[in-house]
Enzyme design. Sequence first.
Site: not given
Ligand SMILES: [Zn+2]
Length: 499
Positions: A132, A186
């Site tokens: 991510s 993220t």
């Molecule tokens: Zn993951």
Amino acid sequence: MALGGGLWYEPCRTFHDPRLEGRGGVISEEDRVRRRVWRRIAPLWLVVGLLFTPVLSGCATSGALDPSSAASGKAKNVVLLIGDGMGPSHIWASWLYSNRVLGKNLKMIEIMNAGHTAYLVNDAADAIVTESAAAASQIATGQRMTTGALSMAADGKTPVKTIMEILKAKGLATGLVTTSGITDATPAAFAVHVAHRSDEISVADQELTFGVDVLMGGRKQFFLPEVSAGKRTDGRNLLDEARAAGYAVVGDAEELRVAAGPRILGLFHMGNMAHEIDRSVTMEPSLAEMTAKTLEALSQTPSGFFAMIEGGRIDHAAHRNDAAGMIHDTLAFDEAIGVVQEFARKNPNTLVIVTADHETAGLALISPSKESKADIGIDVTTIRKAKASFEVIADALGQDPTPKQVQQVVKTYLDIEITDDEARTVANDTIRKLDPAHYGYLFLHSLAFVLRPYLGVSWGSQSHTASPLLVFGMGPGSERLRGLLHNTQLFDIMKSAVE
Ligand SMILES: [Zn+2]
């Protein structure tokens, strides 16, 4: 044979429209009514339009509330939605569940049909299979990143400017929302620069220093000092600091409902927010509720806004090989997409992009079924009986369950009666022991393995894969979502749409 509902790619409340051949041929009831009304009033509008063309040219052609940006083909607002770990099979499994159990289409499919769609690949500077931090940083900066780094060059010291920084400098408001931690990779990649994603104490600090107008998610622990059960070793209480900086600081669903912008810090759990299947509606808001409040708050800035909204726990359910948990989190993400879709309909100068950062766990919809050996694919009628996520099931299993206890837990939470042999496979954790490098969660991969013929779902791994993803969207700039894209290209698509 469990075919669950009998709907096959033809959701309830949608209608075939031959004029849409090639775009799926299906329109929603809402769209059908809108078209019928439009057909009736169109001639009147034609006359009005001819009379007032110089005055109404911007509005009449686009329906935009902000004629200047819509007429120029530029976006005023950008909303990026990321389903963490949401590969194509995660979407299709959720689509089948939505069609056959809930009797409705996914908003994602509506956007694919009406807007623009492309494939997306995501390799990082140092790895084909990404994670991510690198994936979100690549979307945020347009540059390949080393895995683990958050919008930081490979030297670990040089920050790389993000789309959110660039748009904030232009006067746009900014927002980050997730069901995972707001300090998780993220959301963090858009606002902070750290050498490694694990430095969440710095991430929390940098997010507030950046001045992100709306921050919502979990992991409140990184905002609180140790004396308040937090993780901060510097003794700072960032919630107090945020209040002093003008944020409305909220901690549950009701507080969020009454919060007024333009600045909101919503932290709804010390750790990650609950999986959707486990969520208490009074304790934690849904992703759709957080999204609606975010759009409301950011819209108060006249110059527009950038928001990144993440379905963060799709990934976590997939890591645990939890089919029902994954589907419920994907549906919650889809509901949030619906909120954004509705906003974009009213504000057509909004670029909406929906994608994923990577695929998680090599999801496959398999056959045959347990009972008939017939080729089915996924048994949504059995999946719908699940009452809790594998996170809850892991707690119920404990550290050393007997086969009998395994059978009881599976019956209680999944309403499935597994055999004695299958229960022994789970209790002995046979699958994880065969491949400990790829299977890390106690008992859960062995459980997912024995559930394969019951659910018609199989997982190739517990970790991320290099599977190509989907990216789709609507609004100004979305026409560039075509063919095969690399995730670094999304940066320029968003930036160019506004500039
Ligand atoms: Zn993951």
